[in-house]
Design an enzyme around this catalytic site. Structure first.
Site, PDB file in Angstrom:
ATOM      1  N   GLY A 188       0.772  -1.239   0.000  1.00  0.00           N
ATOM      2  CA  GLY A 188       0.000   0.000   0.000  1.00  0.00           C
ATOM      3  C   GLY A 188       0.805   1.292   0.000  1.00  0.00           C
ATOM      4  N   TYR A 199      -9.796  11.328  11.229  1.00  0.00           N
ATOM      5  CA  TYR A 199     -10.820  11.262  12.278  1.00  0.00           C
ATOM      6  C   TYR A 199     -10.238  11.288  13.692  1.00  0.00           C
ATOM      7  CZ  TYR A 199      -9.924   6.225  11.302  1.00  0.00           C
ATOM      8  OH  TYR A 199      -9.356   5.010  11.062  1.00  0.00           O
TER       9      TYR A 199
END
Ligand code: HXC
Ligand code: NAP
Length: 284
Positions: free
Chosen positions: A20, A148
Protein backbone atom coordinates in the site's frame (compact mmCIF):
# COMPACT_ATOMS: atom_id res chain seq x y z
CA UNK A 1 8.37 17.61 -9.08
CA UNK A 2 11.55 17.08 -7.03
CA UNK A 3 15.25 17.14 -7.78
CA UNK A 4 16.41 13.56 -8.31
CA UNK A 5 18.88 13.73 -5.40
CA UNK A 6 16.41 15.22 -2.89
CA UNK A 7 16.91 12.36 -0.41
CA UNK A 8 20.44 11.31 -1.42
CA UNK A 9 22.34 9.85 1.53
CA UNK A 10 19.25 9.57 3.75
CA UNK A 11 18.65 6.27 5.51
CA UNK A 12 14.94 5.68 6.08
CA UNK A 13 12.89 3.00 7.86
CA UNK A 14 9.25 2.58 6.81
CA UNK A 15 7.12 0.31 8.99
CA UNK A 16 4.47 -1.54 6.98
CA UNK A 17 6.56 -0.72 3.90
CA UNK A 18 5.74 -3.95 2.04
CA UNK A 19 2.26 -2.92 0.87
CA UNK A 20 0.00 0.00 0.00
CA UNK A 21 1.03 3.53 0.93
CA UNK A 22 4.21 2.36 2.66
CA UNK A 23 5.41 0.53 -0.44
CA UNK A 24 4.54 3.44 -2.76
CA UNK A 25 6.45 5.80 -0.47
CA UNK A 26 9.42 3.43 -0.33
CA UNK A 27 9.51 3.56 -4.13
CA UNK A 28 9.42 7.39 -4.17
CA UNK A 29 12.16 7.63 -1.52
CA UNK A 30 14.35 5.21 -3.51
CA UNK A 31 13.79 7.21 -6.72
CA UNK A 32 14.96 10.31 -4.83
CA UNK A 33 18.20 8.66 -3.71
CA UNK A 34 17.42 7.37 -0.21
CA UNK A 35 18.45 4.01 1.23
CA UNK A 36 15.28 2.35 2.49
CA UNK A 37 14.49 -0.30 5.09
CA UNK A 38 10.99 -1.79 5.14
CA UNK A 39 9.42 -4.00 7.79
CA UNK A 40 6.13 -5.81 8.36
CA UNK A 41 4.97 -9.13 9.70
CA UNK A 42 4.84 -11.16 6.49
CA UNK A 43 8.24 -12.26 5.21
CA UNK A 44 7.06 -13.28 1.72
CA UNK A 45 5.27 -9.97 1.08
CA UNK A 46 8.33 -8.02 2.20
CA UNK A 47 10.75 -10.09 0.10
CA UNK A 48 8.59 -9.63 -3.00
CA UNK A 49 8.30 -5.86 -2.41
CA UNK A 50 12.04 -5.57 -1.81
CA UNK A 51 12.85 -7.34 -5.08
CA UNK A 52 10.23 -5.43 -7.08
CA UNK A 53 11.35 -2.01 -5.80
CA UNK A 54 15.03 -2.81 -6.31
CA UNK A 55 14.38 -3.84 -9.92
CA UNK A 56 12.14 -0.84 -10.56
CA UNK A 57 14.41 1.85 -9.07
CA UNK A 58 17.90 0.36 -8.87
CA UNK A 59 17.97 1.76 -5.31
CA UNK A 60 19.33 0.34 -2.04
CA UNK A 61 16.50 -1.44 -0.20
CA UNK A 62 16.46 -3.91 2.69
CA UNK A 63 13.56 -5.74 4.30
CA UNK A 64 13.08 -7.45 7.63
CA UNK A 65 10.09 -9.13 9.26
CA UNK A 66 9.18 -7.42 12.52
CA UNK A 67 5.94 -7.14 14.49
CA UNK A 68 5.98 -3.57 15.80
CA UNK A 69 3.77 -4.58 18.74
CA UNK A 70 6.74 -6.52 20.12
CA UNK A 71 9.08 -4.01 21.82
CA UNK A 72 12.00 -6.45 21.96
CA UNK A 73 11.68 -7.33 18.27
CA UNK A 74 11.62 -3.64 17.35
CA UNK A 75 14.71 -2.98 19.46
CA UNK A 76 16.50 -5.88 17.77
CA UNK A 77 15.59 -4.59 14.30
CA UNK A 78 16.75 -1.06 15.10
CA UNK A 79 19.99 -2.37 16.56
CA UNK A 80 20.68 -4.31 13.35
CA UNK A 81 19.90 -1.27 11.18
CA UNK A 82 22.08 0.99 13.35
CA UNK A 83 24.99 -1.45 13.07
CA UNK A 84 25.10 -0.45 9.38
CA UNK A 85 24.76 3.24 10.24
CA UNK A 86 22.24 5.56 11.92
CA UNK A 87 18.84 6.17 10.40
CA UNK A 88 17.94 9.71 9.34
CA UNK A 89 14.20 9.19 8.99
CA UNK A 90 11.59 6.95 10.63
CA UNK A 91 8.18 6.65 9.01
CA UNK A 92 5.53 5.03 11.22
CA UNK A 93 3.09 3.72 8.64
CA UNK A 94 2.14 0.22 9.93
CA UNK A 95 -1.50 0.03 11.00
CA UNK A 96 -4.39 -2.25 11.76
CA UNK A 97 -8.05 -1.40 11.33
CA UNK A 98 -11.44 -2.97 10.66
CA UNK A 99 -15.06 -1.92 10.58
CA UNK A 100 -16.95 -3.20 13.62
CA UNK A 101 -19.66 -2.35 16.12
CA UNK A 102 -17.71 -1.32 19.20
CA UNK A 103 -19.90 -3.15 21.72
CA UNK A 104 -19.11 -6.41 19.93
CA UNK A 105 -15.32 -6.02 20.12
CA UNK A 106 -13.22 -8.25 22.35
CA UNK A 107 -10.38 -6.91 24.47
CA UNK A 108 -8.03 -8.65 22.03
CA UNK A 109 -9.47 -6.63 19.14
CA UNK A 110 -8.71 -3.34 20.93
CA UNK A 111 -5.27 -4.58 21.94
CA UNK A 112 -4.43 -5.65 18.41
CA UNK A 113 -5.12 -2.27 16.76
CA UNK A 114 -3.84 -0.10 19.62
CA UNK A 115 -0.79 -2.36 19.84
CA UNK A 116 0.11 -1.84 16.18
CA UNK A 117 -0.80 1.81 15.76
CA UNK A 118 0.03 3.43 19.09
CA UNK A 119 2.41 1.07 20.88
CA UNK A 120 4.19 0.16 17.64
CA UNK A 121 4.79 3.83 16.91
CA UNK A 122 6.01 4.34 20.46
CA UNK A 123 8.46 1.41 20.24
CA UNK A 124 10.08 2.56 17.00
CA UNK A 125 10.08 6.24 17.97
CA UNK A 126 11.75 5.58 21.32
CA UNK A 127 14.27 3.24 19.70
CA UNK A 128 15.33 5.84 17.12
CA UNK A 129 14.79 8.91 19.31
CA UNK A 130 16.99 7.66 22.16
CA UNK A 131 19.78 6.84 19.72
CA UNK A 132 19.56 10.23 18.00
CA UNK A 133 19.60 12.05 21.34
CA UNK A 134 22.51 10.00 22.70
CA UNK A 135 24.56 10.70 19.58
CA UNK A 136 23.66 14.40 19.60
CA UNK A 137 22.38 14.18 16.04
CA UNK A 138 19.02 15.08 14.55
CA UNK A 139 16.40 12.90 12.94
CA UNK A 140 12.97 13.07 11.35
CA UNK A 141 9.83 11.12 12.26
CA UNK A 142 6.82 11.03 9.97
CA UNK A 143 3.68 9.38 11.36
CA UNK A 144 0.74 8.29 9.25
CA UNK A 145 -2.49 9.12 11.01
CA UNK A 146 -6.09 9.66 9.83
CA UNK A 147 -8.55 12.54 9.49
CA UNK A 148 -10.82 11.26 12.28
CA UNK A 149 -8.42 11.83 15.18
CA UNK A 150 -10.04 15.04 16.42
CA UNK A 151 -13.67 14.14 15.92
CA UNK A 152 -13.34 10.41 16.55
CA UNK A 153 -15.22 7.99 14.31
CA UNK A 154 -17.95 5.46 14.89
CA UNK A 155 -17.25 1.83 13.89
CA UNK A 156 -13.44 2.21 13.83
CA UNK A 157 -13.01 3.09 17.50
CA UNK A 158 -9.75 1.22 18.26
CA UNK A 159 -8.16 2.95 15.29
CA UNK A 160 -9.57 6.36 16.23
CA UNK A 161 -8.23 6.22 19.79
CA UNK A 162 -4.86 4.86 18.69
CA UNK A 163 -4.37 7.40 15.90
CA UNK A 164 -5.39 10.22 18.27
CA UNK A 165 -2.66 9.02 20.64
CA UNK A 166 -0.20 8.88 17.77
CA UNK A 167 -1.06 12.47 16.92
CA UNK A 168 -0.55 13.57 20.55
CA UNK A 169 2.82 11.82 20.54
CA UNK A 170 3.78 13.65 17.35
CA UNK A 171 2.97 17.06 18.77
CA UNK A 172 4.39 16.40 22.25
CA UNK A 173 7.78 15.17 21.05
CA UNK A 174 7.98 17.83 18.34
CA UNK A 175 8.18 20.31 21.21
CA UNK A 176 10.23 18.22 23.64
CA UNK A 177 12.87 17.05 21.15
CA UNK A 178 12.80 19.97 18.69
CA UNK A 179 15.69 21.81 20.32
CA UNK A 180 17.84 18.72 19.80
CA UNK A 181 17.25 18.56 16.06
CA UNK A 182 14.44 16.01 15.89
CA UNK A 183 11.46 16.95 13.74
CA UNK A 184 8.14 15.12 14.18
CA UNK A 185 5.27 15.47 11.72
CA UNK A 186 2.28 13.49 10.52
CA UNK A 187 0.19 13.05 7.41
CA UNK A 188 -3.57 12.55 7.77
CA UNK A 189 -4.72 11.05 4.47
CA UNK A 190 -8.29 10.80 3.33
CA UNK A 191 -9.36 7.67 1.43
CA UNK A 192 -6.69 6.32 -0.91
CA UNK A 193 -7.40 2.94 -2.55
CA UNK A 194 -5.16 0.21 -1.13
CA UNK A 195 -6.07 -3.42 -0.74
CA UNK A 196 -5.34 -3.36 3.01
CA UNK A 197 -7.65 -0.44 3.78
CA UNK A 198 -10.46 -0.86 1.27
CA UNK A 199 -10.94 -4.62 1.80
CA UNK A 200 -11.45 -3.98 5.52
CA UNK A 201 -13.36 -0.70 5.44
CA UNK A 202 -15.43 -0.60 2.24
CA UNK A 203 -16.97 -4.06 1.80
CA UNK A 204 -19.22 -3.18 -1.21
CA UNK A 205 -18.25 -1.43 -4.51
CA UNK A 206 -21.23 0.94 -4.37
CA UNK A 207 -19.92 2.23 -1.02
CA UNK A 208 -16.78 3.31 -2.88
CA UNK A 209 -18.89 5.35 -5.28
CA UNK A 210 -20.71 7.00 -2.37
CA UNK A 211 -17.38 7.78 -0.71
CA UNK A 212 -16.11 9.45 -3.89
CA UNK A 213 -19.27 11.47 -4.21
CA UNK A 214 -18.92 12.72 -0.66
CA UNK A 215 -15.47 14.15 -1.36
CA UNK A 216 -15.27 17.79 -2.53
CA UNK A 217 -12.88 16.73 -5.32
CA UNK A 218 -15.17 13.84 -6.31
CA UNK A 219 -12.37 11.29 -6.25
CA UNK A 220 -10.00 9.34 -3.99
CA UNK A 221 -6.42 10.38 -3.36
CA UNK A 222 -3.59 8.52 -5.06
CA UNK A 223 -0.56 6.74 -3.65
CA UNK A 224 1.68 9.03 -5.74
CA UNK A 225 0.16 12.14 -4.15
CA UNK A 226 0.73 10.65 -0.72
CA UNK A 227 4.32 9.66 -1.49
CA UNK A 228 5.16 13.11 -2.84
CA UNK A 229 3.89 14.79 0.32
CA UNK A 230 5.88 12.33 2.44
CA UNK A 231 9.04 13.04 0.40
CA UNK A 232 8.64 16.77 0.95
CA UNK A 233 8.04 16.43 4.69
CA UNK A 234 11.08 14.24 5.33
CA UNK A 235 13.36 16.35 3.13
CA UNK A 236 15.66 19.09 4.44
CA UNK A 237 13.56 21.59 2.50
CA UNK A 238 10.83 21.12 5.10
CA UNK A 239 13.30 21.83 7.92
CA UNK A 240 11.06 24.34 9.71
CA UNK A 241 7.93 22.15 9.59
CA UNK A 242 7.65 20.58 13.04
CA UNK A 243 4.68 19.23 15.04
CA UNK A 244 2.40 19.56 12.04
CA UNK A 245 -0.36 17.19 10.98
CA UNK A 246 -0.79 17.73 7.27
CA UNK A 247 -4.24 16.70 6.05
CA UNK A 248 -4.40 15.34 2.52
CA UNK A 249 -8.04 14.49 1.90
CA UNK A 250 -9.39 16.69 -0.90
CA UNK A 251 -11.04 18.90 1.73
CA UNK A 252 -13.27 16.10 2.99
CA UNK A 253 -12.94 16.58 6.76
CA UNK A 254 -14.01 20.22 6.52
CA UNK A 255 -17.49 19.02 5.65
CA UNK A 256 -17.98 17.80 9.24
CA UNK A 257 -20.77 20.11 10.35
CA UNK A 258 -21.57 21.32 6.85
CA UNK A 259 -24.96 19.68 6.78
CA UNK A 260 -25.99 21.45 3.57
CA UNK A 261 -23.07 20.08 1.55
CA UNK A 262 -24.72 16.78 0.62
CA UNK A 263 -28.08 18.46 0.22
CA UNK A 264 -26.66 21.04 -2.20
CA UNK A 265 -25.19 18.28 -4.34
CA UNK A 266 -28.59 16.61 -4.65
CA UNK A 267 -30.63 19.66 -5.74
CA UNK A 268 -31.81 19.92 -9.35
CA UNK A 269 -31.53 23.08 -11.47
CA UNK A 270 -35.25 23.56 -11.01
CA UNK A 271 -34.90 23.40 -7.26
CA UNK A 272 -31.99 25.88 -7.31
CA UNK A 273 -34.23 28.16 -9.35
CA UNK A 274 -36.95 27.84 -6.70
CA UNK A 275 -34.43 28.85 -4.01
CA UNK A 276 -33.41 32.09 -5.77
CA UNK A 277 -34.67 35.37 -4.28
CA UNK A 278 -38.09 36.55 -5.41
CA UNK A 279 -38.41 40.20 -6.07
CA UNK A 280 -40.44 41.81 -3.30
CA UNK A 281 -42.56 44.66 -4.61
CA UNK A 282 -43.48 47.05 -1.78
CA UNK A 283 -47.15 47.94 -1.60
CA UNK A 284 -47.95 51.58 -2.33
C1 HXC B 1 -13.90 -7.59 15.11
C2 HXC B 1 -11.78 -8.47 14.94
C3 HXC B 1 -11.80 -8.28 13.53
C4 HXC B 1 -12.99 -7.72 12.95
C5 HXC B 1 -9.92 -9.18 14.09
N1 HXC B 1 -10.60 -9.01 15.22
N2 HXC B 1 -10.63 -8.72 13.04
N3 HXC B 1 -12.81 -8.12 15.73
N4 HXC B 1 -14.00 -7.39 13.78
N5 HXC B 1 -13.08 -7.53 11.64
C6 HXC B 1 -10.15 -9.39 16.56
C7 HXC B 1 -9.89 -10.88 16.67
O1 HXC B 1 -11.05 -11.58 17.01
C8 HXC B 1 -8.86 -10.93 17.79
O2 HXC B 1 -9.47 -10.80 19.04
C9 HXC B 1 -8.06 -9.66 17.59
O3 HXC B 1 -8.89 -8.76 16.81
C10 HXC B 1 -6.78 -9.89 16.81
O4 HXC B 1 -7.12 -10.55 15.61
P1 HXC B 1 -6.08 -11.41 14.80
O5 HXC B 1 -6.68 -11.79 13.49
O6 HXC B 1 -5.52 -12.49 15.64
O7 HXC B 1 -4.95 -10.32 14.65
P2 HXC B 1 -3.82 -10.12 13.66
O8 HXC B 1 -3.58 -11.32 12.79
O9 HXC B 1 -2.70 -9.63 14.44
O10 HXC B 1 -4.40 -8.98 12.66
C11 HXC B 1 -4.49 -7.64 13.04
C12 HXC B 1 -5.74 -7.00 12.45
C13 HXC B 1 -5.83 -7.20 10.92
C14 HXC B 1 -5.66 -5.51 12.82
C15 HXC B 1 -6.95 -7.61 13.11
O11 HXC B 1 -6.94 -6.47 10.42
C16 HXC B 1 -4.60 -6.80 10.18
O12 HXC B 1 -3.67 -7.58 10.04
N6 HXC B 1 -4.50 -5.53 9.71
C17 HXC B 1 -3.30 -4.97 9.07
C18 HXC B 1 -3.58 -4.14 7.86
C19 HXC B 1 -4.69 -3.11 7.98
O13 HXC B 1 -5.57 -3.19 8.85
N7 HXC B 1 -4.70 -2.16 7.05
C20 HXC B 1 -5.72 -1.11 7.00
C21 HXC B 1 -5.20 0.16 7.47
S1 HXC B 1 -6.34 1.43 6.98
P3 HXC B 1 -9.35 -11.98 20.16
O14 HXC B 1 -10.10 -11.44 21.31
O15 HXC B 1 -9.96 -13.18 19.54
O16 HXC B 1 -7.89 -12.14 20.43
C22 HXC B 1 -6.39 2.57 8.22
C23 HXC B 1 -7.14 3.90 8.04
C24 HXC B 1 -8.05 3.95 6.90
O17 HXC B 1 -5.86 2.42 9.24
C25 HXC B 1 -8.86 5.23 6.86
C26 HXC B 1 -9.64 5.34 5.58
C27 HXC B 1 -10.19 6.67 5.32
P1 NAP C 1 -1.98 -1.57 4.30
O1 NAP C 1 -1.46 -1.86 2.93
O2 NAP C 1 -2.80 -2.59 4.96
O3 NAP C 1 -0.72 -1.20 5.20
C1 NAP C 1 -0.55 -1.59 6.51
C2 NAP C 1 0.83 -2.18 6.66
O4 NAP C 1 1.13 -2.36 8.05
C3 NAP C 1 0.97 -3.55 5.99
O5 NAP C 1 2.14 -3.56 5.20
C4 NAP C 1 1.14 -4.51 7.17
O6 NAP C 1 2.00 -5.58 6.80
C5 NAP C 1 1.76 -3.60 8.21
N1 NAP C 1 1.51 -4.07 9.58
C6 NAP C 1 0.30 -4.36 10.13
N2 NAP C 1 0.47 -4.81 11.38
C7 NAP C 1 1.80 -4.77 11.62
C8 NAP C 1 2.61 -5.12 12.74
N3 NAP C 1 2.06 -5.58 13.86
N4 NAP C 1 3.95 -4.98 12.64
C9 NAP C 1 4.51 -4.51 11.50
N5 NAP C 1 3.81 -4.18 10.41
C10 NAP C 1 2.47 -4.31 10.47
O7 NAP C 1 -2.85 -0.24 4.29
P2 NAP C 1 -2.54 1.24 3.76
O8 NAP C 1 -3.82 1.77 3.25
O9 NAP C 1 -1.35 1.26 2.90
O10 NAP C 1 -2.24 2.00 5.13
C11 NAP C 1 -0.99 2.62 5.38
C12 NAP C 1 -1.16 3.70 6.43
O11 NAP C 1 -2.03 4.71 5.94
C13 NAP C 1 -1.76 3.22 7.73
O12 NAP C 1 -1.15 3.89 8.80
C14 NAP C 1 -3.21 3.65 7.63
O13 NAP C 1 -3.79 3.84 8.89
C15 NAP C 1 -3.03 4.96 6.89
N6 NAP C 1 -4.23 5.44 6.21
C16 NAP C 1 -4.64 4.85 5.07
C17 NAP C 1 -5.75 5.37 4.40
C18 NAP C 1 -6.23 4.78 3.12
O14 NAP C 1 -7.30 5.20 2.64
N7 NAP C 1 -5.52 3.87 2.50
C19 NAP C 1 -6.43 6.47 4.93
C20 NAP C 1 -5.99 7.02 6.12
C21 NAP C 1 -4.86 6.51 6.74
P3 NAP C 1 1.85 -7.04 7.49
O15 NAP C 1 0.40 -7.37 7.44
O16 NAP C 1 2.71 -7.92 6.65
O17 NAP C 1 2.38 -6.89 8.87
Amino acid sequence: MFQKDLLQGKRILITGGGTGLGKATAQRFLELGAEVYICGRRQEILAAAEQELRERTGGKIHSRPCDVRDAAAVEEMIEIVWAEGPLDVLMNNAAGNFLARTEELSLGAFQSVIGIVLMGTLHTTMGCGRRWLAAGRGGVVLNVTTTYTTTGSAYVVPSAVAKAGMQALTRSLAVEWGDRGIRMNAIAPGPIPTEGAFSRLLPRPELEEAAKKRNPLGRFGTMEEFANLAAFLVSDGAGYVNGEVVTMDGGEWLQGAGEFTALGRELTEKEWEMMRPKKIVPKA
